[in-house]
Motif scaffolding. Structure first.
Motif, PDB file in Angstrom:
ATOM      1  N   GLU A 156       0.844  -1.188   0.000  1.00  0.00           N
ATOM      2  CA  GLU A 156       0.000   0.000   0.000  1.00  0.00           C
ATOM      3  C   GLU A 156       0.885   1.246   0.000  1.00  0.00           C
ATOM      4  O   GLU A 156       2.100   1.174   0.203  1.00  0.00           O
ATOM      5  N   ALA A 157       0.284   2.388  -0.225  1.00  0.00           N
ATOM      6  CA  ALA A 157       1.027   3.643  -0.122  1.00  0.00           C
ATOM      7  C   ALA A 157       1.533   3.810   1.312  1.00  0.00           C
ATOM      8  O   ALA A 157       0.959   3.263   2.255  1.00  0.00           O
ATOM      9  N   PHE A 158       2.622   4.543   1.473  1.00  0.00           N
ATOM     10  CA  PHE A 158       3.146   4.800   2.817  1.00  0.00           C
ATOM     11  C   PHE A 158       2.134   5.606   3.626  1.00  0.00           C
ATOM     12  O   PHE A 158       1.590   6.599   3.144  1.00  0.00           O
ATOM     13  N   ASN A 159       1.893   5.167   4.852  1.00  0.00           N
ATOM     14  CA  ASN A 159       1.074   5.933   5.780  1.00  0.00           C
ATOM     15  C   ASN A 159       2.030   6.656   6.738  1.00  0.00           C
ATOM     16  O   ASN A 159       2.625   6.029   7.614  1.00  0.00           O
ATOM     17  N   ILE A 160       2.203   7.962   6.538  1.00  0.00           N
ATOM     18  CA  ILE A 160       3.113   8.753   7.354  1.00  0.00           C
ATOM     19  C   ILE A 160       2.329   9.268   8.559  1.00  0.00           C
ATOM     20  O   ILE A 160       1.325   9.972   8.403  1.00  0.00           O
ATOM     21  N   LEU A 161       2.789   8.938   9.767  1.00  0.00           N
ATOM     22  CA  LEU A 161       2.035   9.224  10.986  1.00  0.00           C
ATOM     23  C   LEU A 161       2.842  10.087  11.953  1.00  0.00           C
ATOM     24  O   LEU A 161       4.058   9.938  12.067  1.00  0.00           O
ATOM     25  N   ARG A 162       2.134  10.958  12.654  1.00  0.00           N
ATOM     26  CA  ARG A 162       2.738  11.749  13.718  1.00  0.00           C
ATOM     27  C   ARG A 162       1.954  11.523  15.005  1.00  0.00           C
ATOM     28  O   ARG A 162       0.723  11.609  15.028  1.00  0.00           O
ATOM     29  N   TYR A 163       2.683  11.248  16.084  1.00  0.00           N
ATOM     30  CA  TYR A 163       2.097  11.101  17.414  1.00  0.00           C
ATOM     31  C   TYR A 163       2.653  12.207  18.305  1.00  0.00           C
ATOM     32  O   TYR A 163       3.870  12.252  18.554  1.00  0.00           O
ATOM     33  N   ASN A 164       1.782  13.085  18.777  1.00  0.00           N
ATOM     34  CA  ASN A 164       2.189  14.102  19.747  1.00  0.00           C
ATOM     35  C   ASN A 164       2.077  13.524  21.160  1.00  0.00           C
ATOM     36  O   ASN A 164       1.648  12.379  21.353  1.00  0.00           O
ATOM     37  N   ILE A 165       2.437  14.329  22.157  1.00  0.00           N
ATOM     38  CA  ILE A 165       2.391  13.876  23.546  1.00  0.00           C
ATOM     39  C   ILE A 165       0.975  13.398  23.899  1.00  0.00           C
ATOM     40  O   ILE A 165      -0.010  14.080  23.635  1.00  0.00           O
TER      41      ILE A 165
END
Length: 286
Positions: free
Chosen positions: A164-173
């Motif tokens: 699949e396409a890359f799933n770019i994720l960000r997790y904040n505090i």
């Protein structure tokens, strides 16, 4: 009474004798190192693994049109056999990781969930609290995602056409993802055209504290007990920028590995960025 044996006296003084002894020691040390390199059974010191060509210790095999012209070596560590999880240190460079973050920053949206039968957005609220975006390698004009995708294919031996396409994720505090399966059980999600069989996580940033990828059922522990899916427990993998984590959600016979349950622990300090590549058992259509 017999006299002592007499030896001829030399003309070398103490300084000369010391110098000759020192040179003899150096010569012996040098030749012993040369010989030890060819002695079978002698364990060499640790060396950095890298790609090698014709001088890599064996003749290259003839390769097909889609093959490689040299040996490829990708260092990895087996973290677990239950589930099958492998760790790849230094899979991507810091520059590559930062470039991927910059690509995704302006397009982040709240992450969504695939709902099981009977679930609603309201009933699953708080399960997954990250933000993210999808980017395919064909959209990236820099070629970075394509290079990463090709390397993932070599590491997994699963072709790029199945990803699949890359799933770019960000997790904040405070953000996290409760324990879940990447594979879709047809009994819960309905019939599937294809199945997610493996996941590759490329960590794009270091995390000061928290944010680990965790496998609560590692080695079959707690699987028969009541389990709180929000808990951060079991085998934990700390994110480090440029490192990769591969795990398989499906056995070779096609059944889902119940021990592949995993989640993302809450970030306590810092920020977590990760690029996820889900790989399926069928060619993935754009």
């Amino acid at each position: 009474m017999k006299g002592r044996a007499k030896f001829p006296r030399t003309k070398f003084g103490p300084p000369t004798a010391f110098l000759l002894c020192f040179l003899s020691f150096l010569a012996g040390f040098f030749f012993s190192n040369l010989l030890s390199q060819d002695v079978p059974g002698v364990r060499p010191g640790s060396r950095v693994l890298e790609s090698v060509g014709n001088d890599g210790g064996g003749d290259l095999m003839p390769f097909g049109e889609t093959g490689d012209s040299s040996f490829q070596v990708i260092p990895f560590q087996v973290l677990s056999w239950k589930p099958r999880a492998l760790y790849f240190p230094g899979f991507a460079t810091a520059e590559q990781c930062q470039s991927i973050i910059e690509m995704a920053k302006s397009n982040l949206m709240p992450s969504t969930l695939a709902l099981r039968k009977g679930e609603t957005d309201e009933s699953t609220k708080g399960t997954r609290t990250s933000s993210g975006t999808f980017i395919s390698a064909s959209e990236d004009k820099t070629g970075i995602l394509d290079a990463i995708e090709q390397k993932i294919a070599r590491a997994t031996m699963l072709p790029t056409t199945h990803g699949e396409a890359f799933n770019i994720l960000r997790y904040n505090i405070g953000q996290k993802y409760d324990s879940h399966y990447d594979a879709f059980n047809p009994a819960e999600y309905g019939p599937q055209k294809s199945q997610r069989i493996a996941s590759f996580l490329l960590y794009l940033s270091d995390v000061d504290e928290g944010g680990e990828t965790m496998f609560p059922f590692e080695n079959g522990e707690k699987i028969d007990m009541g389990f709180d899916y929000r808990k951060c427990t079991g085998l934990k993998v700390k994110p480090r920028r440029g490192d990769g984590l591969l795990f398989y959600s499906v056995f070779p016979n096609g059944t889902i590995d119940q021990l592949s349950l995993h989640g993302s622990c809450p970030v306590i300090k810092g920020e977590k960025w990760v690029a996820t590549k889900w790989i399926r058992d069928q060619v993935e259509e754009d």
